[in-house]
Write a protein that holds these residues in place. Structure first.
Motif, PDB file in Angstrom:
ATOM      1  N   LEU A 131      30.970  32.821  42.608  1.00 48.45           N
ATOM      2  CA  LEU A 131      31.928  32.801  43.317  1.00 48.45           C
ATOM      3  C   LEU A 131      32.820  34.089  43.150  1.00 48.45           C
ATOM      4  O   LEU A 131      33.718  34.260  43.815  1.00 48.45           O
ATOM      5  CB  LEU A 131      33.162  31.608  42.650  1.00 48.45           C
ATOM      6  CG  LEU A 131      32.673  30.158  43.121  1.00 48.45           C
ATOM      7  CD1 LEU A 131      33.661  29.127  42.450  1.00 48.45           C
ATOM      8  CD2 LEU A 131      32.493  29.954  44.594  1.00 48.45           C
ATOM      9  N   ARG A 132      32.499  34.664  41.973  1.00 51.10           N
ATOM     10  CA  ARG A 132      33.062  36.162  41.728  1.00 51.10           C
ATOM     11  C   ARG A 132      32.837  37.077  42.982  1.00 51.10           C
ATOM     12  O   ARG A 132      33.522  37.806  43.302  1.00 51.10           O
ATOM     13  CB  ARG A 132      32.496  36.768  40.616  1.00 51.10           C
ATOM     14  CG  ARG A 132      32.972  36.093  39.222  1.00 51.10           C
ATOM     15  CD  ARG A 132      33.178  36.738  37.953  1.00 51.10           C
ATOM     16  NE  ARG A 132      33.649  38.023  37.952  1.00 51.10           N
ATOM     17  CZ  ARG A 132      34.945  38.535  37.990  1.00 51.10           C
ATOM     18  NH1 ARG A 132      36.012  37.871  37.664  1.00 51.10           N
ATOM     19  NH2 ARG A 132      35.331  40.069  38.138  1.00 51.10           N
ATOM     20  N   ASP A 133      31.696  36.598  43.826  1.00 54.24           N
ATOM     21  CA  ASP A 133      31.443  37.618  44.824  1.00 54.24           C
ATOM     22  C   ASP A 133      32.530  37.576  46.106  1.00 54.24           C
ATOM     23  O   ASP A 133      32.601  38.040  47.055  1.00 54.24           O
ATOM     24  CB  ASP A 133      30.179  37.418  45.461  1.00 54.24           C
ATOM     25  CG  ASP A 133      29.147  37.936  44.371  1.00 54.24           C
ATOM     26  OD1 ASP A 133      28.951  38.676  43.464  1.00 54.24           O
ATOM     27  OD2 ASP A 133      27.854  37.200  44.685  1.00 54.24           O
ATOM     28  N   ARG A 134      33.202  36.424  45.936  1.00 53.91           N
ATOM     29  CA  ARG A 134      34.138  36.135  47.046  1.00 53.91           C
ATOM     30  C   ARG A 134      35.485  36.398  46.531  1.00 53.91           C
ATOM     31  O   ARG A 134      36.358  36.365  47.475  1.00 53.91           O
ATOM     32  CB  ARG A 134      34.331  34.596  47.287  1.00 53.91           C
ATOM     33  CG  ARG A 134      32.862  33.885  47.585  1.00 53.91           C
ATOM     34  CD  ARG A 134      33.052  32.506  47.876  1.00 53.91           C
ATOM     35  NE  ARG A 134      31.797  31.710  48.140  1.00 53.91           N
ATOM     36  CZ  ARG A 134      31.888  30.167  48.456  1.00 53.91           C
ATOM     37  NH1 ARG A 134      32.971  29.667  49.005  1.00 53.91           N
ATOM     38  NH2 ARG A 134      30.616  29.930  48.980  1.00 53.91           N
ATOM     39  N   LEU A 135      35.879  36.790  45.338  1.00 55.48           N
ATOM     40  CA  LEU A 135      37.286  37.058  45.157  1.00 55.48           C
ATOM     41  C   LEU A 135      37.590  38.136  45.893  1.00 55.48           C
ATOM     42  O   LEU A 135      37.211  39.237  46.018  1.00 55.48           O
ATOM     43  CB  LEU A 135      37.314  37.478  43.621  1.00 55.48           C
ATOM     44  CG  LEU A 135      36.869  36.118  42.435  1.00 55.48           C
ATOM     45  CD1 LEU A 135      36.815  36.607  41.139  1.00 55.48           C
ATOM     46  CD2 LEU A 135      37.527  35.149  42.971  1.00 55.48           C
ATOM     47  N   PRO A 136      39.109  38.033  46.130  1.00 57.71           N
ATOM     48  CA  PRO A 136      39.969  39.280  46.472  1.00 57.71           C
ATOM     49  C   PRO A 136      40.268  40.253  45.464  1.00 57.71           C
ATOM     50  O   PRO A 136      39.991  39.866  44.295  1.00 57.71           O
ATOM     51  CB  PRO A 136      41.387  38.440  46.906  1.00 57.71           C
ATOM     52  CG  PRO A 136      41.187  37.488  46.437  1.00 57.71           C
ATOM     53  CD  PRO A 136      39.844  36.858  45.925  1.00 57.71           C
ATOM     54  N   ALA A 137      40.205  41.433  45.684  1.00 56.42           N
ATOM     55  CA  ALA A 137      40.214  42.581  44.781  1.00 56.42           C
ATOM     56  C   ALA A 137      41.180  42.244  43.655  1.00 56.42           C
ATOM     57  O   ALA A 137      40.805  42.508  42.441  1.00 56.42           O
ATOM     58  CB  ALA A 137      40.956  43.767  45.607  1.00 56.42           C
ATOM     59  N   ASP A 138      42.427  41.553  43.834  1.00 59.33           N
ATOM     60  CA  ASP A 138      43.191  41.399  42.700  1.00 59.33           C
ATOM     61  C   ASP A 138      42.698  40.588  41.725  1.00 59.33           C
ATOM     62  O   ASP A 138      42.875  40.739  40.315  1.00 59.33           O
ATOM     63  CB  ASP A 138      44.572  40.962  43.156  1.00 59.33           C
ATOM     64  CG  ASP A 138      44.588  39.757  43.566  1.00 59.33           C
ATOM     65  OD1 ASP A 138      43.741  39.393  44.665  1.00 59.33           O
ATOM     66  OD2 ASP A 138      45.508  38.876  43.424  1.00 59.33           O
TER      67      ASP A 138
END
Length: 198
Positions: free
Chosen positions: A89-96
């Motif tokens: 799911l880290r691949d989906r995270l927004p930049a912040d």
């Protein structure tokens, strides 16, 4: 105490932005009364103290059976987890969120931290049957304090995963969650006494 789905879905959690394809399985109020800044203490309890069911033979037996079945059927082999069978799911995270704190890891488990904010901590796990999320939130308790809230979100892996999730549901409700909540509450109180004494 088990809560309605709206206790999770109605809150402005960041997890909603990244896990829309996961099914919300359960939402639980945790017996962890505290102040507005105590999420870090709860996360520390989950990652360092763990929830080992030390005084609960039924969950210990259920987990032993599950891990044995997983070994025999190859559910937990390398290549079935996060980063192999499924992308993190880290691949989906927004930049912040990606640039913010990830949160601590718990050694010796298959759970991996995804992100940590002031009121949320997310970790994930995957095997041949499913991709799961444990979401810990820190919420007002309605009486001037705060407490933890745990949600479990799952994406089953095909028919096997759907069958697996249906098969373990009664065991989760009858044997695992009640013991887990008692253990979380006992550990929270014990740690609180130690903090007060220190």
């Amino acid at each position: 105490m088990r809560l309605p789905a709206a206790a999770h879905t109605s809150r402005p959690w960041r997890i909603h932005e990244i896990a829309g394809d996961f099914h919300l399985e359960d939402v639980w109020a945790l017996p962890t009364p505290g102040g507005p800044e105590d999420l870090a203490r709860l996360v520390d309890q989950f990652t360092h103290d763990g929830v080992e069911f030390a005084s609960s033979p039924v969950p210990r037996l259920l987990f032993a059976v599950r891990w044995k079945l997983g070994k025999v059927l190859g559910w937990d082999t390398s290549g079935t987890g996060v980063g192999t069978r499924v992308r993190s799911l880290r691949d989906r995270l927004p930049a912040d969120l990606r640039e913010g704190p990830r949160g601590p890891e718990r050694p010796g488990t298959a759970f991996t931290s995804v992100y940590l904010t002031d009121d949320e901590w997310v970790s994930e796990i995957a095997n041949r049957t499913m991709h799961g999320i444990m979401h810990l939130g820190w919420v007002p308790d309605g009486a001037g304090g705060y407490r933890g809230q745990m949600a479990v979100l799952v994406k089953p892996n095909g028919p096997l995963g759907a069958l697996y999730m249906a098969g373990i549901k009664p065991f989760r409700y009858l044997g695992v969650y009640p013991a887990m909540l008692r253990e979380i509450g006992r550990t929270w109180q014990a740690n609180g006494r130690e903090r007060s004494a220190g």
